[in-house]
Motif scaffolding. Structure first.
Motif, PDB file in Angstrom:
ATOM      1  N   LYS A  94      27.762  50.206  25.169  1.00 23.30           N
ATOM      2  CA  LYS A  94      28.651  51.279  25.118  1.00 23.30           C
ATOM      3  C   LYS A  94      29.305  51.558  26.452  1.00 23.30           C
ATOM      4  N   VAL A  95      30.424  51.604  26.540  1.00 24.21           N
ATOM      5  CA  VAL A  95      30.963  52.082  27.480  1.00 24.21           C
ATOM      6  C   VAL A  95      32.097  53.130  27.283  1.00 24.21           C
ATOM      7  N   VAL A  96      32.281  54.156  28.208  1.00 23.71           N
ATOM      8  CA  VAL A  96      33.343  55.101  27.790  1.00 23.71           C
ATOM      9  C   VAL A  96      34.611  55.256  28.855  1.00 23.71           C
ATOM     10  N   ILE A  97      35.492  55.175  28.255  1.00 23.69           N
ATOM     11  CA  ILE A  97      36.714  55.272  29.035  1.00 23.69           C
ATOM     12  C   ILE A  97      37.595  56.738  28.798  1.00 23.69           C
ATOM     13  N   ALA A  98      38.190  57.427  29.995  1.00 24.67           N
ATOM     14  CA  ALA A  98      39.026  58.326  29.584  1.00 24.67           C
ATOM     15  C   ALA A  98      40.444  57.852  30.026  1.00 24.67           C
ATOM     16  N   HIS A  99      41.269  58.458  28.944  1.00 29.05           N
ATOM     17  CA  HIS A  99      42.943  58.295  29.021  1.00 29.05           C
ATOM     18  C   HIS A  99      43.382  59.677  29.310  1.00 29.05           C
ATOM     19  N   LYS A 100      44.384  59.621  29.984  1.00 25.60           N
ATOM     20  CA  LYS A 100      45.258  60.904  30.113  1.00 25.60           C
ATOM     21  C   LYS A 100      46.599  60.828  29.339  1.00 25.60           C
ATOM     22  N   PHE A 101      46.932  61.407  28.548  1.00 21.39           N
ATOM     23  CA  PHE A 101      48.270  61.418  27.818  1.00 21.39           C
ATOM     24  C   PHE A 101      49.130  62.621  27.665  1.00 21.39           C
ATOM     25  N   ARG A 102      50.382  62.657  27.795  1.00 23.70           N
ATOM     26  CA  ARG A 102      51.190  63.682  27.698  1.00 23.70           C
ATOM     27  C   ARG A 102      51.326  64.466  26.634  1.00 23.70           C
ATOM     28  N   LEU A 103      50.998  65.701  26.246  1.00 23.93           N
ATOM     29  CA  LEU A 103      51.306  66.164  25.028  1.00 23.93           C
ATOM     30  C   LEU A 103      52.716  66.889  24.654  1.00 23.93           C
ATOM     31  N   TYR A 104      53.323  66.933  23.695  1.00 25.04           N
ATOM     32  CA  TYR A 104      54.615  67.485  23.583  1.00 25.04           C
ATOM     33  C   TYR A 104      54.456  68.564  22.541  1.00 25.04           C
ATOM     34  N   PRO A 105      53.894  69.681  22.716  1.00 27.11           N
ATOM     35  CA  PRO A 105      53.882  70.529  21.596  1.00 27.11           C
ATOM     36  C   PRO A 105      55.122  71.326  21.252  1.00 27.11           C
TER      37      PRO A 105
ATOM     38  N   GLY B 230      38.841  52.252  20.119  1.00 23.90           N
ATOM     39  CA  GLY B 230      37.146  52.480  19.992  1.00 23.90           C
ATOM     40  C   GLY B 230      37.401  53.884  19.253  1.00 23.90           C
ATOM     41  N   LYS B 231      36.184  54.410  19.365  1.00 19.50           N
ATOM     42  CA  LYS B 231      35.583  55.664  18.866  1.00 19.50           C
ATOM     43  C   LYS B 231      35.923  56.948  19.627  1.00 19.50           C
ATOM     44  N   ILE B 232      36.880  57.681  19.341  1.00 19.66           N
ATOM     45  CA  ILE B 232      37.035  59.064  20.502  1.00 19.66           C
ATOM     46  C   ILE B 232      35.905  59.938  20.271  1.00 19.66           C
ATOM     47  N   LYS B 233      35.619  60.153  21.575  1.00 21.85           N
ATOM     48  CA  LYS B 233      34.342  60.967  21.489  1.00 21.85           C
ATOM     49  C   LYS B 233      34.562  62.607  21.924  1.00 21.85           C
ATOM     50  N   GLN B 234      35.507  62.703  22.347  1.00 24.45           N
ATOM     51  CA  GLN B 234      36.076  64.090  23.129  1.00 24.45           C
ATOM     52  C   GLN B 234      37.553  63.879  23.435  1.00 24.45           C
ATOM     53  N   VAL B 235      38.243  65.287  23.031  1.00 28.63           N
ATOM     54  CA  VAL B 235      39.448  65.557  23.339  1.00 28.63           C
ATOM     55  C   VAL B 235      39.485  66.956  24.341  1.00 28.63           C
ATOM     56  N   THR B 236      40.076  66.810  25.561  1.00 32.53           N
ATOM     57  CA  THR B 236      40.264  67.971  26.279  1.00 32.53           C
ATOM     58  C   THR B 236      41.658  68.387  26.550  1.00 32.53           C
ATOM     59  N   VAL B 237      42.293  69.265  26.012  1.00 35.62           N
ATOM     60  CA  VAL B 237      43.690  69.685  26.317  1.00 35.62           C
ATOM     61  C   VAL B 237      43.721  70.454  27.620  1.00 35.62           C
ATOM     62  N   LYS B 238      44.726  70.028  28.180  1.00 32.15           N
ATOM     63  CA  LYS B 238      44.951  70.606  29.853  1.00 32.15           C
ATOM     64  C   LYS B 238      46.328  71.102  30.188  1.00 32.15           C
TER      65      LYS B 238
ATOM     66  N   GLU C 293      37.016  57.793  25.222  1.00 31.54           N
ATOM     67  CA  GLU C 293      37.010  56.800  24.047  1.00 31.54           C
ATOM     68  C   GLU C 293      35.775  55.933  24.417  1.00 31.54           C
ATOM     69  N   GLU C 294      35.188  55.593  23.317  1.00 33.64           N
ATOM     70  CA  GLU C 294      33.855  54.734  23.399  1.00 33.64           C
ATOM     71  C   GLU C 294      34.200  53.364  22.987  1.00 33.64           C
ATOM     72  N   ILE C 295      34.097  52.493  23.670  1.00 34.65           N
ATOM     73  CA  ILE C 295      34.079  51.242  23.160  1.00 34.65           C
ATOM     74  C   ILE C 295      32.716  50.264  23.473  1.00 34.65           C
ATOM     75  N   LEU C 296      32.649  49.088  22.613  1.00 33.77           N
ATOM     76  CA  LEU C 296      31.538  48.417  22.887  1.00 33.77           C
ATOM     77  C   LEU C 296      31.941  47.132  23.655  1.00 33.77           C
TER      78      LEU C 296
ATOM     79  N   ILE D 241      39.082  51.913  42.196  1.00 32.40           N
ATOM     80  CA  ILE D 241      38.386  50.739  42.271  1.00 32.40           C
ATOM     81  C   ILE D 241      37.088  50.711  41.763  1.00 32.40           C
ATOM     82  N   SER D 242      36.196  51.768  41.685  1.00 27.68           N
ATOM     83  CA  SER D 242      34.999  51.456  41.064  1.00 27.68           C
ATOM     84  C   SER D 242      35.127  51.451  39.617  1.00 27.68           C
ATOM     85  N   TYR D 243      35.967  52.189  38.884  1.00 25.91           N
ATOM     86  CA  TYR D 243      35.972  52.284  37.621  1.00 25.91           C
ATOM     87  C   TYR D 243      36.702  50.997  37.066  1.00 25.91           C
ATOM     88  N   LYS D 244      37.696  50.594  37.795  1.00 25.14           N
ATOM     89  CA  LYS D 244      38.405  49.280  37.372  1.00 25.14           C
ATOM     90  C   LYS D 244      37.535  48.050  37.641  1.00 25.14           C
TER      91      LYS D 244
END
Ligand SMILES: [Zn+2]
Length: 400
Positions: free
Chosen positions: A3-14, A148-156, A169-172, A300-303
């Protein structure tokens, strides 16, 4: 499978109404955090479950809290205890730290949905929908597919007023076979915005970054001349914030390209493991370049991890003085740009010598014959043309 987790940052348009709810949630989370902190400070022996239990009580006293998804409020207790842990770790390291303090209005920037209360909905359009319980369906721009499966969402909420969602996101990942380490590179970080590597390349920030930072400095000077608390000063502050974000985004984009280049082209990447923060102090732009090296290391380390390659931090001490060929110390002051070794006769630009030394240390770290995990996730991309020309131009420049 691993299992590996990856973080993504996406823009929200509320929408306007959603934004009101988002701001309200931020502030209710802040108030909850402060109440929990107050209880923590009252306790002689810390009882975590009791502190968490208060949330139920305060919800009865303050019905506004029912507007927030219950687990999001509970997350504040988790946040409090992880802050506490971080603080005690700093203390252990001998850092002088005070206690945790209550957060004032506006000082809360994030709230979190952990495990539940959210749903990412595919719309087939440019924007997807992020459903957040108690807030609604917010438009979200995902520039990457989440499979993958989304484990957590943080709104900023960022200082400029833009909203983002950080999605974990958690991926196998397949357990992989190994392949040998063939190509190794050492990277030396120069001051400000330059990277040198053991192949003789010098890479500097793209020109638009310089333009952005000059504009930032200009705005800063302009703002300092405006009267404190005045309308004009406030307007300038907003401009400054936007410019700052522009600069940070351009820089991050560059660092992403740079890190991808090294990870795509090498099996093991060595970098000096030191913080430059203390070396350059001064205005905001410098501060950002300072932060760049930490970011580059992180990228570099996460890539590398995702591509099944190796990132190796090496102990930097002395690489500017040490001769990369014979290992002996060659004293030189900061203004001397050429390394000339009186012992073995090696002559090279100073930073190139350092990068070669980083590579030597990297090779020492890698046990001979060690194998890399076979990459399963690597997304090979061609080196961006802009970067490629920089590489070749500067390479011939530095070696001649
Ligand atoms: Zn030498």
């Amino acid at each position: 499978m691993k299992k590996v987790v990856i973080a993504h940052k996406f823009r929200l348009y509320p929408s306007k109404q959603q934004e009101v709810k988002l701001l309200e949630t931020l502030d209710l989370c802040r108030q909850t955090y402060n109440i929990l902190l107050g209880e923590l400070n009252r306790q002689k022996v810390i009882d975590r479950s009791q502190i968490q239990g208060i949330i139920t009580d305060i919800k009865v006293c303050d019905p506004r809290l029912k507007k927030v998804y219950s687990k999001t409020l509970q997350y504040e207790s988790y946040r409090l205890f992880s802050n506490l842990k971080a603080l005690s770790q700093l203390k252990k390291k001998g850092k002088k730290v005070g206690g945790l303090r209550p957060k004032g209005i506006g000082w809360f920037k994030t709230f979190t949905y952990n495990q539940s209360g959210f749903k990412l909905i595919e719309t087939g359009k440019r924007c997807q929908t992020l459903h957040l319980s108690k807030i609604g369906d917010i438009r979200i721009r995902c520039h990457r597919n989440i499979k993958g499966k989304i484990k957590q969402v943080t709104v900023k909420r960022e200082a400029s007023g833009k909203w983002f969602a950080s999605i974990i996101e958690e991926i196998l990942k397949e357990k992989s076979k190994s392949r040998p380490i063939k190509k190794v590179v050492g990277i030396d970080l120069g001051l400000m915005d330059i990277v040198y590597d053991s192949e003789g390349n010098m890479l500097s920030n793209p020109r638009n970054l310089k333009k952005h930072s000059e504009r930032l400095a200009l705005l800063q000077r302009k703002m300092s001349k405006k009267k404190k608390g005045s309308y004009n000063r406030n307007r300038m502050r907003i401009k400054l914030t936007k410019q700052y974000e522009k600069l940070v985004n351009t820089r991050n984009d560059f660092l992403h390209k740079l890190s991808r280049y090294y990870v795509n082209n090498y099996d093991a990447i060595g970098m000096e493991d030191m913080t430059i923060t203390s070396m350059v102090r001064g205005h905001l732009a410098k501060h950002i370049f300072d932060a760049s090296w930490g970011k580059l290391r992180q990228y570099i380390s996460y890539k590398a991890e995702r591509a099944g390659k190796l990132y190796i931090p090496v102990d930097y001490k002395g690489t500017t003085k040490r001769c990369s060929q014979c290992g002996r110390e060659v004293a030189k002051n900061l203004s001397e740009r050429i390394h000339k070794c009186p012992f073995c006769g090696f002559k090279a630009p100073r930073d190139y010598n350092s990068a070669l030394d980083v590579k030597r240390l990297t090779l020492e770290e890698i046990e001979i014959g060690q194998e890399l995990p076979k990459s399963t996730l690597v997304e090979m991309e061609a080196l961006p043309t802009q970067l490629a020309t920089t590489v070749n131009e500067t390479r011939s420049h530095i070696l001649n």
